[in-house]
Structure formats: structure tokens, C-alpha cells
Design an enzyme around this catalytic site. Structure first.
Site, PDB file in Angstrom:
ATOM      1  N   CYS A   1      -9.123  -6.162   1.172  1.00  0.00           N
ATOM      2  CA  CYS A   1      -9.394  -4.811   1.891  1.00  0.00           C
ATOM      3  C   CYS A   1     -10.117  -4.702   2.059  1.00  0.00           C
ATOM      4  O   CYS A   1     -10.287  -3.208   2.320  1.00  0.00           O
ATOM      5  CB  CYS A   1      -8.285  -4.444   1.085  1.00  0.00           C
TER       6      CYS A   1
ATOM      7  N   THR B   1       0.740  -1.380  -0.200  1.00  0.00           N
ATOM      8  CA  THR B   1      -0.107  -0.218  -0.309  1.00  0.00           C
ATOM      9  C   THR B   1       0.618   1.086   0.125  1.00  0.00           C
ATOM     10  O   THR B   1       1.048   2.089  -0.241  1.00  0.00           O
ATOM     11  CB  THR B   1      -0.701  -0.139   1.210  1.00  0.00           C
TER      12      THR B   1
END
Length: 399
Positions: free
Chosen positions: A345, A80
Site C-alpha cells: 500500500c 481498509t
């Protein structure tokens, strides 16, 4: 839970033995009270030892992904952060260079695929708020980004293209080398999120010709909280994490020596055996698709032939008509089997998968998805258990 079946490797792979062994020296006190996990930027002997371990890990990671130089690997907290840094750091640096050349008249253009991870999509949205034009390439119904679609979207002011190497939901493998070449022909930089690809297919950043690539440790048997951003030498980049100037000024913050060592060990193990493991998982994937084809109301989301190398060998993606993903996950879980409805996610979201919607599926179809993902520890018995449980999940009876 010792007899539980884990089929959610695309979300997180269990910590492998190689990573665990690499972590051990950093989890206990060193000799004479010296911490083995010292700050790698310190000048004392413990700091120098930590620095050597960090650079050993960097060299190993570079070799695993085909980087030309170890210093092309920027250590991060995960994919990320690497994705965010790549989108924001590359686009802003490239745009600034052109803006200077054009005396402040330049407005940058960025292209990303519509099936990227949210770490890329939300970074692209931030670029839009910063004044960039952003285009989102839609995939084919099979989940692929076509080179001709990219070529049609490129403009003279395009500064960055970002297309993932492999999709985390349906497993489609993108033509990264051809996409990167098209971007470069137009004068743009090219980034790929290779998080799902690493350890499941050949990853070679030099052969791909990409300028940047993102990786995460916990997808290949390493710990959470460790990752890397490959940045080709001399690629323009504006650091997004500011502070002490670590990682040659590209990512400030005290480095995670333990995590880097474990990531390198897990990565080396995964890359070393990927071909035989891919062949084994292809056979397991084919069994899932064959079993699904024989059941009413269950259809493969994509047409992946048994030995197809167009899709990751570790992912099988199904649509179970009339049963929403959350219900499917909970029913399998009640039977001791862990699967996913899509990207972990966004698993708390009731919205239909943006990946499936971009591929052209209706919302009611996209809400009924089930992803089965495998890894080094997946056995024939695990797949037998999933196949046996599927009819019970479909024809669930309370009590």
C-alpha cells in the site's frame, strides 16, 4: 510470465480455485433472465435468492474466524474500510456514551501500535483531529508490542486500543488475547487488524476476547473489493457509511454478493488447511534465512528460529546492505521474481518503512528491506529460484 516466480503473497494472494468456483454463478445471467447477482435487499425471488447466498457466506465467515453469531460479521469492501470503520466507529460511540454519563466533560483517549497498517494509523490521525488523545505504542526491536507497554499507556479515559494480530512486513505475531484483556481491565474496547493473520495462524475472535477485528478477502485467495469487520454483539458502534441501512445499519451500501460468496469459500479453504500449510511454509522460510545468513551483506531483519511460531510462517524479511528496496524489487523483477520492499500500500513511497523505523532501525537500514512472502502455491522450486537469484541481484552488472 508463465515461468515467473511470485513471492509477494502478503500483498495479494492469487485467486484460489475455491473462490473462483464460488463466483461463477454470479458472473452470468440466471435462469429466465433473472440475474444471479441480484440485490440482496430486493423482495422478489431473485433478491431473496441473493439474500440467502449472502447469509450463507456470512455464516461461513463467522465460523472461520470463531465468531459466536453470524450477525457479528459486517461485510465491507475490504480491510481498509473495516479498519477505518472500527477506529472511527468504536471510538466515537464509546466516547459519546461516556460523555453522556459525564455531562459533556469527557475527552477520549485511544492507543494504537506504531507498526499498524496505514488504514489504522490514518484513522487514528483523524481521531486526533476530532479531539481525541492518541498514543502510539512502539514495538521491541523484534517487532512485538509488549503487554506491559500497553498497561503503562492505559488511562482512565482510554476508550479504544487497536493492535494488529500479525505484522505485514516482518510477520511478528502479537499477544492479542493478553492485550485485549489489559484493555478490558481498563474499561477500553479492543480492535485487532487480523488481515495478515487469517489463514496463516489460528484466528479465533472469541478466544482472543476482542471487540472488533478486520479481515480482507484478497489476502486469503479471494477477490479484491471484499472484506469483513467482526463486531462483537452489543459492542457500541457508530456507523461510518450512511445510506440505505444495510448490514443492520452498521454499513450502508448494496452488498457484494459475489465477493462475499468468494471470500467465504477462500477463507474456509485457507482456515481448513492452515496447520499443515504453516508447517510447510516454515520450512521454506528457514531455507531463505539460512541462505541469507551465508551471504555477505544480507541479514535477517528479525531473528526467527526455524520452527518459531512467534512470526508468520509465510514471511521472510531481509536487509540487503547498500541496495535500496526499489532497486532490489526491480532487479528481482528483471529475473522474473516478484518480491516486495514492504507494504504494497506504500510501495510508491521513497520513505523508509514506518514499521522498521518504529522497531529502531536507522533510515539507511530500513530503506534496504526485502520482503519475501509465500502462500499455498509457493513451491520448493520458487524458493530455489529466489536463493539462486539473490547473489546476482546483489552483484548486479548492467547489460
Amino acid at each position: 510470465m508463465s515461468d515467473a516466480v511470485y513471492l509477494d503473497w502478503a500483498a495479494t494472494s492469487p485467486l484460489c480455485e475455491e473462490a473462483l468456483a464460488a463466483m461463477q454463478p454470479y458472473l452470468r445471467a440466471g435462469m429466465a433472465g433473472m440475474p444471479a447477482n441480484a440485490n440482496a435487499n430486493a423482495l422478489h425471488s431473485a433478491g431473496r435468492a441473493a439474500y440467502r447466498a449472502l447469509e450463507d457466506a456470512r455464516r461461513s465467515l463467522a465460523a472461520s474466524v470463531g465468531a459466536r453469531r453470524p450477525d457479528e460479521m459486517v461485510l465491507t469492501s475490504g480491510a481498509t474500510e473495516a479498519d477505518n470503520a472500527a477506529l472511527l466507529g468504536l471510538a466515537s460511540a464509546a466516547a459519546a456514551a461516556r460523555d453522556q454519563a459525564q455531562s459533556g466533560a469527557f475527552k477520549g483517549h485511544v492507543i494504537v501500535s506504531a507498526i499498524e497498517h496505514d488504514a489504522v494509523l490514518q484513522a487514528a490521525a483523524r481521531l486526533e483531529r476530532l479531539g481525541f488523545d492518541v498514543d502510539y505504542l512502539r514495538p521491541t526491536r523484534a517487532g512485538f508490542i509488549e503487554v506491559r507497554a500497553l498497561e503503562a499507556a492505559l488511562r482512565p479515559n482510554t476508550v479504544l486500543v487497536s493492535v494488529q494480530a500479525a505484522n505485514s512486513e516482518v510477520g511478528s505475531i502479537q499477544p492479542v488475547a493478553q492485550l485485549a484483556s489489559a484493555a478490558h481491565d481498563a474499561g477500553a474496547l479492543f480492535h485487532t487488524d487480523a488481515t495478515q493473520a487469517l489463514g496463516k495462524m489460528r484466528v479465533d475472535v472469541q478466544a482472543w476476547g476482542c471487540d472488533a477485528a478486520s479481515f480482507s478477502a484478497h489476502k486469503v485467495g479471494g477477490p479484491k473489493g471484499a472484506g469483513a469487520l467482526y463486531l462483537r454483539a452489543r459492542t457500541p458502534f457508530k456507523a461510518q457509511a450512511l445510506g440505505g441501512g444495510q448490514e443492520s445499519g452498521r454499513r450502508s451500501g448494496t452488498q457484494n454478493v459475489c465477493g462475499a460468496a468468494a471470500f467465504a469459500a477462500a477463507c474456509a479453504a485457507a482456515v481448513d488447511g492452515w496447520e499443515s500449510e504453516a508447517a510447510r511454509c516454515m520450512r521454506l522460510r528457514a531455507r531463505i534465512y539460512d541462505a541469507a545468513a551465508a551471504m555477505d551483506g544480507v541479514v535477517p531483519t528479525v531473528e526467527a528460529a526455524p520452527a518459531s511460531a512467534d512470526y508468520l510462517p509465510t514471511i521472510a524479511h531481509l536487509l540487503v546492505r547498500g541496495i535500496e528496496s526499489e532497486t532490489l524489487v526491480l532487479r528481482f523483477d528483471a529475473l522474473g521474481i516478484a518480491v516486495s520492499g514492504g507494504s504494497a500500500c506504500s510501495s510508491g513511497s521513497l520513505e523508509a518503512s514506518h514499521v522498521l523505523r518504529a522497531m529502531g532501525l536507522r533510515d539507511d537500514e530500513a530503506r534496504c528491506a526485502c520482503r519475501v512472502s509465500m502462500g499455498r502455491g509457493t513451491t520448493e522450486a520458487d524458493i530455489d529460484a529466489f536463493i539462486a537469484a539473490l547473489p546476482e541481484v546483489i552483484h548486479w552488472k548492467r547489460g
